[in-house]
Design an enzyme around this catalytic site. Structure first.
Site, PDB file in Angstrom:
ATOM      1  NE  ARG A  33      48.373  43.725  35.291  1.00 47.51           N
ATOM      2  CZ  ARG A  33      47.704  43.273  36.346  1.00 47.51           C
ATOM      3  NH1 ARG A  33      48.253  43.247  37.528  1.00 47.51           N
ATOM      4  NH2 ARG A  33      46.470  42.860  36.223  1.00 47.51           N
ATOM      5  CE1 TYR A  75      45.727  36.489  30.588  1.00 47.60           C
ATOM      6  CE2 TYR A  75      45.136  38.737  31.161  1.00 47.60           C
ATOM      7  CZ  TYR A  75      44.770  37.418  30.960  1.00 47.60           C
ATOM      8  OH  TYR A  75      43.454  37.026  31.125  1.00 47.60           O
ATOM      9  NE  ARG A  91      41.934  44.640  39.180  1.00 47.39           N
ATOM     10  CZ  ARG A  91      42.809  45.617  39.394  1.00 47.39           C
ATOM     11  NH1 ARG A  91      42.395  46.838  39.707  1.00 47.39           N
ATOM     12  NH2 ARG A  91      44.107  45.386  39.294  1.00 47.39           N
ATOM     13  NE  ARG A 135      44.906  54.227  41.819  1.00 50.23           N
ATOM     14  CZ  ARG A 135      44.752  53.805  43.079  1.00 50.23           C
ATOM     15  NH1 ARG A 135      45.598  52.959  43.615  1.00 50.23           N
ATOM     16  NH2 ARG A 135      43.747  54.231  43.800  1.00 50.23           N
ATOM     17  CD  GLN A 136      39.817  54.645  37.219  1.00 44.91           C
ATOM     18  OE1 GLN A 136      39.068  55.074  38.083  1.00 44.91           O
ATOM     19  NE2 GLN A 136      40.174  55.373  36.187  1.00 44.91           N
TER      20      GLN A 136
END
Ligand code: NAD
Ligand code: UDP
Length: 323
Positions: free
Chosen positions: A148, A151, A217, A281-282
């Site tokens: 990732r 980005y 999310r 995770r969050q």
């Protein structure tokens, strides 16, 4: 340069054929502005802007922002960059170039024109956050070498460039940290969770939850996100951001899957697939700064926004199968 009225501006939107960009273009045209949409059509589609070609205040230019751009405009919204993990990981070097060279090119343009420039940054600058909810002063927890990173680090470097152009050259900047946004015109094949689940549910295919679905999310409906962009751009030079834009209501991915199945009356089973590496995770924005600085707060709940998005994909899917 066409400046017929004081209030009418000529506005550049990079990434203007994409999901958020094309909604922004629509809104700016509705406000009476002229819009120059610049896009290389990597993830954007002509379908998103087809309805605008008869509009005399709209212009499209196919161009890659990693190359310099010489145009005359009054404001710049810099949105060009693939946003879904599937697309930004397809050619990670190009993704970093788009964020970094794209920012340098657009900032250079803004510097010459002495104009305001907006940057579509992201909640990904917080990485897999250890502070919850995320406030703008949190520096983040980002893996610099993972899948990732092209980005996340590209967007972080773009923020650095924006603030250095601001400090060094006095450029008026507006940096928005956008949290997960959904709605009509999401790319049907870009693998983002909302579009994936809706399409799977409408086709009666298995709903693919990555991991156990307990990761969370916060989902903001596109129209409200665009309001946030415009309000932020409309502030005076003292407001630079970064400013979180997102809906603070937080859902687990499992809750989203169940809601989508229920709202589409689908018989799709839920299946579990491996969690991608470095999947946060969050994620939930603290939007105190947006509330206080630009008076912005989302009001559209997930169920209402999902209903509108489901209806968009219900119309789109038969046309995709034909075309
Ligand atoms: P999108 O993929 O639909 O739109 C991106 C657009 O940029 C596409 O039209 C694509 O063709 C264009 N593009 C990509 N590389 C380019 C290049 N090198 N030169 C010119 N054009 C190029 O994604 P989106 O969801 O509309 O995201 C728009 C912006 O908002 C992106 O910068 C993204 O990082 C940011 N953002 C979006 C979200 C979200 O949830 N949608 C969240 C955080 C940040
Ligand atoms: N996700 C999922 N199934 C899918 C697509 C995504 O469970 O078919 C998960 C993904 O692993 C992540 C969350 O949904 O935990 C949001 O993914 P998305 O790609 O939409 O956005 P991002 O990870 O960039 O927030």
């Amino acid at each position: 340069m066409a400046r017929l009225y004081d209030s009418r501006k000529r506005i550049l939107v990079t990434g203007g054929a994409g999901f958020l960009g094309s909604s922004l273009v629509d809104r700016l045209l509705d406000m009476g502005h002229e819009v120059l949409c610049v896009d290389n059509l990597f993830t954007g589609t002509k379908r998103n802007i087809d309805h605008l070609h008869a509009q005399s205040r709209f212009e499209f230019m196919r161009h890659d922002v990693t190359f310099p751009l010489y145009v005359e405009v009054d404001e710049i919204y810099n949105l060009a960059c693939p946003a879904s993990p599937v697309h930004y990981q397809h050619d990670p070097i190009q993704t970093t170039k788009t964020s970094v060279h794209g920012a340098i090119n657009m900032l250079g343009l803004a510097k010459r024109l002495k104009c305001k420039i907006f940057q579509a940054s992201t909640s990904e600058v917080y990485g897999d956050p250890t502070v919850h909810p995320q406030t703008e002063d949190y520096w983040g927890n980002v893996n610099p070498i993972g899948p990732r990173s092209c980005y996340d680090e590209g967007k972080r470097c773009a923020e650095t460039l924006f603030f250095d152009y601001h400090r060094q050259c006095g450029l008026p900047i507006k940096v928005a940290r956008i949290f997960n946004t959904y709605g009509p015109r999401m790319h049907h094949a870009d693998g983002r969770v909302v579009s994936n689940f809706i399409i799977q549910a409408l086709r009666g295919e298995p709903i693919t939850i990555y991991g156990d679905g307990s990761q969370s999310r916060s989902f903001c409906y596109v129209d409200e996100m665009i309001d946030g962009f415009i309000r932020l751009m409309d502030t005076d030079e003292t407001v630079t951001g970064p400013i979180n834009l997102g809906n603070p209501l937080e859902f687990s991915i499992r809750e989203l899957a169940e809601m989508t199945v229920r709202m589409t009356d689908s018989r799709s089973p839920i299946v579990y697939r491996p969690l991608p590496q470095d999947d946060p995770r969050q994620r939930r924005p603290d939007i105190t700064r947006a509330r206080e600085t630009i008076g912005w707060e989302p009001k559209i709940g997930l169920e209402e926004g999902l209903a509108r998005t489901i209806s968009y994909f219900r119309d789109l899917l038969p046309r995709l199968q034909v075309g």
